[in-house]
Enzyme design. Sequence first.
Site, PDB file in Angstrom:
ATOM      1  N   LYS A   1      30.695  44.221  35.259  1.00 42.35           N
ATOM      2  CA  LYS A   1      31.420  44.185  36.530  1.00 42.35           C
ATOM      3  C   LYS A   1      30.611  44.972  37.555  1.00 42.35           C
ATOM      4  O   LYS A   1      30.001  46.001  37.227  1.00 42.35           O
ATOM      5  CB  LYS A   1      32.800  44.826  36.309  1.00 42.35           C
ATOM      6  CG  LYS A   1      33.768  44.752  37.478  1.00 42.35           C
ATOM      7  CD  LYS A   1      35.120  45.340  37.054  1.00 42.35           C
ATOM      8  CE  LYS A   1      36.176  45.248  38.137  1.00 42.35           C
ATOM      9  NZ  LYS A   1      37.485  45.789  37.665  1.00 42.35           N
TER      10      LYS A   1
ATOM     11  N   SER B   1      41.098  42.564  38.520  1.00 40.38           N
ATOM     12  CA  SER B   1      39.946  42.549  39.406  1.00 40.38           C
ATOM     13  C   SER B   1      38.639  42.234  38.686  1.00 40.38           C
ATOM     14  O   SER B   1      37.644  41.952  39.339  1.00 40.38           O
ATOM     15  CB  SER B   1      39.827  43.891  40.132  1.00 40.38           C
ATOM     16  OG  SER B   1      39.563  44.944  39.222  1.00 40.38           O
TER      17      SER B   1
ATOM     18  N   SER C   1      43.517  45.164  35.395  1.00 44.74           N
ATOM     19  CA  SER C   1      42.276  44.495  35.799  1.00 44.74           C
ATOM     20  C   SER C   1      41.361  44.035  34.666  1.00 44.74           C
ATOM     21  O   SER C   1      40.420  43.283  34.910  1.00 44.74           O
ATOM     22  CB  SER C   1      41.478  45.374  36.761  1.00 44.74           C
ATOM     23  OG  SER C   1      42.023  45.279  38.044  1.00 44.74           O
TER      24      SER C   1
END
Length: 553
Positions: free
Chosen positions: A120, A202, A226
């Site tokens: 990420k 996310s 997330s």
Amino acid sequence: MRRIRLPLLAGFFLLTCLLLLGTACSDIDGDIISTRAALPDLYEASIAELQDGLEKGHFSSVDLVTAYFARIEEVNLQGPTLRAVIETNPSALSQAAALDAERKAKGPRSALHGIPILLKDNIATRASDGMNTTAGSFALLGSIPPRDATVAAKLRAAGAILLGKANLSEWAHFRGNLASGFSGRGGQATSPYFPLADPSGSSSGSGIGSAIGLTAAALGSETDGSIVSPSSRNNLVGIKPTVGLTSRAGVIPISVHQDTVGPIARSVADAASILTVIAGRDPLDNFTLAQPPRVPNFLDALKPNGLKGVRLGVPRLFQGNDQNIIAAFNTSIALIKSLGATVIDPAEFLDAEEMLASNNETTVLDTDFKVDIQNYISGLLEVPTNVTDLADLIAFNIAHADEELIPPFYTDQSEFIASENTSMNAAYFAALAADKDLGQTRGIDATLKKFNLDAILLPTDGFTSEPAAIAGYPIVTVPLGFQPDNVTATAANPVVERAPGLPFGISFMGTAFSEFDLITYAFAYEQATHTRLKRLAFPAAIPKTQLADVIGK
Ligand SMILES: *[C@@H]1O[C@H](CO)[C@@H](O)[C@H](O)[C@H]1NC(C)=O
Ligand SMILES: *[C@@H]1O[C@H](CO)[C@@H](O)[C@H](O)[C@H]1NC(C)=O
Ligand SMILES: *[C@@H]1O[C@H](CO)[C@@H](O)[C@H](O)[C@H]1NC(C)=O
Ligand SMILES: *[C@@H]1O[C@H](CO)[C@@H](O)[C@H](O)[C@H]1NC(C)=O
Ligand SMILES: *[C@@H]1O[C@H](CO)[C@@H](O)[C@H](O)[C@H]1NC(C)=O
Ligand SMILES: *[C@@H]1O[C@H](CO)[C@@H](O)[C@H](O)[C@H]1NC(C)=O
Ligand SMILES: *[C@@H]1O[C@H](CO)[C@@H](O)[C@H](O)[C@H]1NC(C)=O
Ligand SMILES: CC(=O)N[C@H]1CO[C@H](CO)[C@@H](O)[C@@H]1O
């Protein structure tokens, strides 16, 4: 992208050769080649299969990186334009070559040697690799972190290849009211399961990339949902570790009290393999000092009978209200019972109404972000945009509205503004204490105790992440099912929220540092169901490049 077709004769020769020798054979030109059948399909390939193929010399890590890069190229900005990846690692191929040479000379360092992993874009990587770490924002473009995030360093030390940076909901969904999967730098990421559908977030790109084999697996981060939510929405296994099991040093934060880093993968085994490498104490993140002294080998948790004799409770008030998901969840409860577990249903959280109504988490996150983001930025060696704190980030977005506050969908930064307006006052400390009490003492721990449970069971898409978020406790999610074909797709606004075929998961939640047990339950459930391959991504979102297309090229 071309698929290689071996001439019939060569194919026959190879097949005979493989049957006789069991592994790859030399063809008449003396090149080592192998049949497609010997090569794992990259859509689903497990880390163990990839490691086995690397060890047997069926393909190299250079081949793997080449194939994954080609697969990213096919779907990221072309075809379905999934926008899952912001940057690929310009050093990945040379690192793969070095790791291939090292394997030949000395053997593999670990189960992750030569395995590509996507990160990420809030997980820092050393600048010499050539990748940025920006949480998707132009405000941090070109910034130089002092070192790899500890989790990235651990992967690197284990021989993993950091393949690239995944798109995400910008600032891990903390800027404001925006669609999941949008960042200024990466654009709007979308689901591989239905055109233009919400990929959730996310850790959106980490989910999309793992779902369709743009990488072996990925790391995400979770503050509240997330990891588990994009894992659920992308038909994956996600482990949200206890806050303090994995280091957050070098991870662009929301809240020191709730952030945690974990794997997003296609199987429980893959996720367990990665968690084993990234877990552990880190002097750079003192929350990790509270974990048990020894990191278990989470692969030891993979027991097929792992649900036998286990007691699970279902807090129905947190299951959400999607009837298709609840119906699938109900069916799974019957299956879980048939695997030898006792299911207490309902087993409500003791203070469920208070938990659902409380807004203390917002106070905690808003207050933490302002402080924690300033700490992160102050640790950077260079910041070309000169931002130093949250006020600067807000001003940067206004000054660069064309890149960050893009109309009509992406203009909001209300969470930033609310956070900027906070201070670490008495109300903050009261909210923090209240959340720990509500999430841990009166929440998950009290519920486990009252019903004598080993863990809590819920559909991942309910209000599942919140109790674990405020408590800092772990969740493991596994594929549960898919929205049926008779669901009417909603309009893309900017993304499609509901559509046929969108996946959803089931969650096992427990007390602090109960990951080993949760992995045991999740594995037993996964092995009994194998839901993941019951439905594939939509055809255009399935990359065509396979190892056979790149080997020897
Ligand atoms: C960051 O992104 C910029 C612009 O895309 C690029 O020029 C640079 O090489 C990247 N890497 C680093 C470490 O800044
Ligand atoms: C970590 O260190 C900070 C200050 O350096 C301290 O306030 C905090 O209590 C420590 N946290 C833990 C979990 O040890
Ligand atoms: C799921 O099970 C619960 C508890 O048995 C039941 O009340 C509910 O009606 C079921 N819902 C669906 C959609 O099957
Ligand atoms: C915060 O928690 C306290 C104690 O549980 C509670 O009284 C208060 O209503 C909560 N505040 C909000 C805004 O939810
Ligand atoms: C950042 O600050 C440096 C030094 O003061 C200055 O040279 C540079 O122009 C500034 N950059 C931006 C984008 O404002
Ligand atoms: C800022 O905080 C004050 C006091 O807590 C509050 O009254 C005000 O509404 C807040 N403003 C914004 C923009 O959030
Ligand atoms: C949709 O399909 C499911 C099975 O896939 C079925 O159970 C359900 O009744 C159908 N719903 C409608 C409204 O037709
Ligand atoms: C690897 C890749 O495709 N990166 C792209 C991600 O999206 C941004 C914005 O469109 C591009 O600039 C990158 O090249």
